[in-house]
Design an enzyme around this catalytic site. Sequence first.
Site, PDB file in Angstrom:
ATOM      1  N   TYR A 136       0.823  -1.211   0.000  1.00 10.64           N
ATOM      2  CA  TYR A 136       0.000   0.000   0.000  1.00 10.64           C
ATOM      3  C   TYR A 136       0.859   1.264   0.000  1.00 10.64           C
ATOM      4  O   TYR A 136       0.468   2.291  -0.525  1.00 10.64           O
ATOM      5  CB  TYR A 136      -0.888   0.042   1.255  1.00 10.64           C
ATOM      6  CG  TYR A 136      -2.249  -0.561   1.074  1.00 10.64           C
ATOM      7  CD1 TYR A 136      -2.395  -1.889   0.692  1.00 10.64           C
ATOM      8  CD2 TYR A 136      -3.398   0.188   1.285  1.00 10.64           C
ATOM      9  CE1 TYR A 136      -3.651  -2.446   0.540  1.00 10.64           C
ATOM     10  CE2 TYR A 136      -4.655  -0.368   1.141  1.00 10.64           C
ATOM     11  CZ  TYR A 136      -4.777  -1.680   0.767  1.00 10.64           C
ATOM     12  OH  TYR A 136      -6.029  -2.216   0.623  1.00 10.64           O
ATOM     13  N   LYS A 187       2.540 -15.283   2.671  1.00 11.33           N
ATOM     14  CA  LYS A 187       2.727 -16.035   1.425  1.00 11.33           C
ATOM     15  C   LYS A 187       4.224 -16.352   1.337  1.00 11.33           C
ATOM     16  O   LYS A 187       4.905 -16.019   0.360  1.00 11.33           O
ATOM     17  CB  LYS A 187       2.214 -15.197   0.247  1.00 11.33           C
ATOM     18  CG  LYS A 187       2.174 -15.916  -1.089  1.00 11.33           C
ATOM     19  CD  LYS A 187       1.116 -17.010  -1.176  1.00 11.33           C
ATOM     20  CE  LYS A 187       1.272 -17.783  -2.487  1.00 11.33           C
ATOM     21  NZ  LYS A 187       0.403 -18.990  -2.544  1.00 11.33           N
ATOM     22  N   ASP A 219      -3.644 -18.053   0.581  1.00 13.13           N
ATOM     23  CA  ASP A 219      -4.651 -18.771  -0.213  1.00 13.13           C
ATOM     24  C   ASP A 219      -5.386 -19.795   0.651  1.00 13.13           C
ATOM     25  O   ASP A 219      -6.611 -19.926   0.598  1.00 13.13           O
ATOM     26  CB  ASP A 219      -4.032 -19.421  -1.454  1.00 13.13           C
ATOM     27  CG  ASP A 219      -2.757 -20.200  -1.171  1.00 13.13           C
ATOM     28  OD1 ASP A 219      -2.214 -20.109  -0.047  1.00 13.13           O
ATOM     29  OD2 ASP A 219      -2.290 -20.912  -2.090  1.00 13.13           O
ATOM     30  N   ASP A 243      -6.672  -6.570   3.960  1.00 16.00           N
ATOM     31  CA  ASP A 243      -7.765  -5.889   3.265  1.00 16.00           C
ATOM     32  C   ASP A 243      -8.719  -6.933   2.689  1.00 16.00           C
ATOM     33  O   ASP A 243      -9.931  -6.860   2.850  1.00 16.00           O
ATOM     34  CB  ASP A 243      -7.192  -5.007   2.149  1.00 16.00           C
ATOM     35  CG  ASP A 243      -8.282  -4.324   1.343  1.00 16.00           C
ATOM     36  OD1 ASP A 243      -9.236  -3.800   1.966  1.00 16.00           O
ATOM     37  OD2 ASP A 243      -8.200  -4.338   0.099  1.00 16.00           O
ATOM     38  N   ASP A 247     -12.679  -8.436   4.416  1.00 16.76           N
ATOM     39  CA  ASP A 247     -13.983  -8.422   3.745  1.00 16.76           C
ATOM     40  C   ASP A 247     -14.591  -9.822   3.751  1.00 16.76           C
ATOM     41  O   ASP A 247     -15.786 -10.004   3.956  1.00 16.76           O
ATOM     42  CB  ASP A 247     -13.853  -7.951   2.279  1.00 16.76           C
ATOM     43  CG  ASP A 247     -14.061  -6.455   2.129  1.00 16.76           C
ATOM     44  OD1 ASP A 247     -13.800  -5.711   3.099  1.00 16.76           O
ATOM     45  OD2 ASP A 247     -14.474  -6.020   1.030  1.00 16.76           O
TER      46      ASP A 247
END
Length: 352
Positions: A136, A187, A219, A243, A247
């Site tokens: 970001y 990851k 994942d 982020d 959600d």
Amino acid sequence: MKKIAVLAGDGIGPEIMAQALKVLTAMKLPFEYEEALVGGAAYAAFGHPLPKEVVELAKRSDAVLFGAVGDFKYDTLPRHLRPEQAILGLRKALGLFVNLRPAVCFPELTAASSLKPELVSGLDILLVRELTGDVYFGQPRGKRISPDGAEEGFDTMRYAVPEVERIAHVAFKAAMGRNKHLVSVDKANVLETSQVWRDTMIRVSKEYPEVTLEHMYVDNAAMQLVKAPKKIDVMVTGNLFGDILSDEAAMLTGSIGMLASAALNEIGQGLFEPSHGSAPDIAGMNIANPLAQILSAAMMLRYSLGMEEEAVRIENAVKTVLAQGYRTGDIWSEGCKKVSCSEMGDAVVAAL
Ligand code: IPM
Ligand code: MG
């Protein structure tokens, strides 16, 4: 007298903020409120989504109560003028590196989840997202012409060890206060940034021998969240993965319109906002669900103002209105009383 910056923003922001202020005002708390425009609203008025005066206001306030920013009509502006820069800029300016995003399934709303009720009933996940680093904010970033002449876009994913350490401590402490199980998401099978993240998590874990630390690739984490979400208690991850996963976790509860979030810095100042967005498609219709904004005010009392009792009072009032059957359209089901945004605010005030 505590000072609260009130930044309602765009879309449904102003109408849900009005309900949160109604609740706070009814409680006669010793606060001074100062409102200002941010996001598209500030761009329209002053040509910038985050005017300098608003950053100053936020800095000298004890807490920021934030609505939501964003509207389709600003999507074509250059990036630095888009409404989203208001929230990114405030996070950076105030050093709000901790993002607490609880995903709690309210018993009355279990049926609203897209998962089977038995998978989500009683769900209570705390997602701890790092908020001021990662891809970001990493530099360099931009657009350029590659050596073979193609236009390309590029961003930099990066984490420095101290940045990971400080969010790790927040997450381990949160786990200590809950089930003592922490899932760290990365990851590391592909990314160097994630290897630094993982090594640091392992090192910090030595200071919290009571907490079991589990690592999950992002994942797999996305899969586990829909497969067996109740096995997860506290989850910590970087800005980008957080982020996305927040959600997903929010939607498990069936009611993103119910979820609040807190962004905190090292000195306990915070910005509190609903987990949902500005929903410009329903703005101004008085049908939005104000409960996430109201619960954000409760989080503000708890985390930045040390008013635990008052926070619980708001949360109990929200539970009461749900038990009474009041529902805005997004969480409505057969047999419940459908109410508008402002009627929901009134119901919470009555239940205080
Ligand atoms: C969020 C939002 C923001 C983010 C946007 C509006 C910049 O999606 O708070 O999750 O990506 O962090
Ligand atoms: Mg998001």
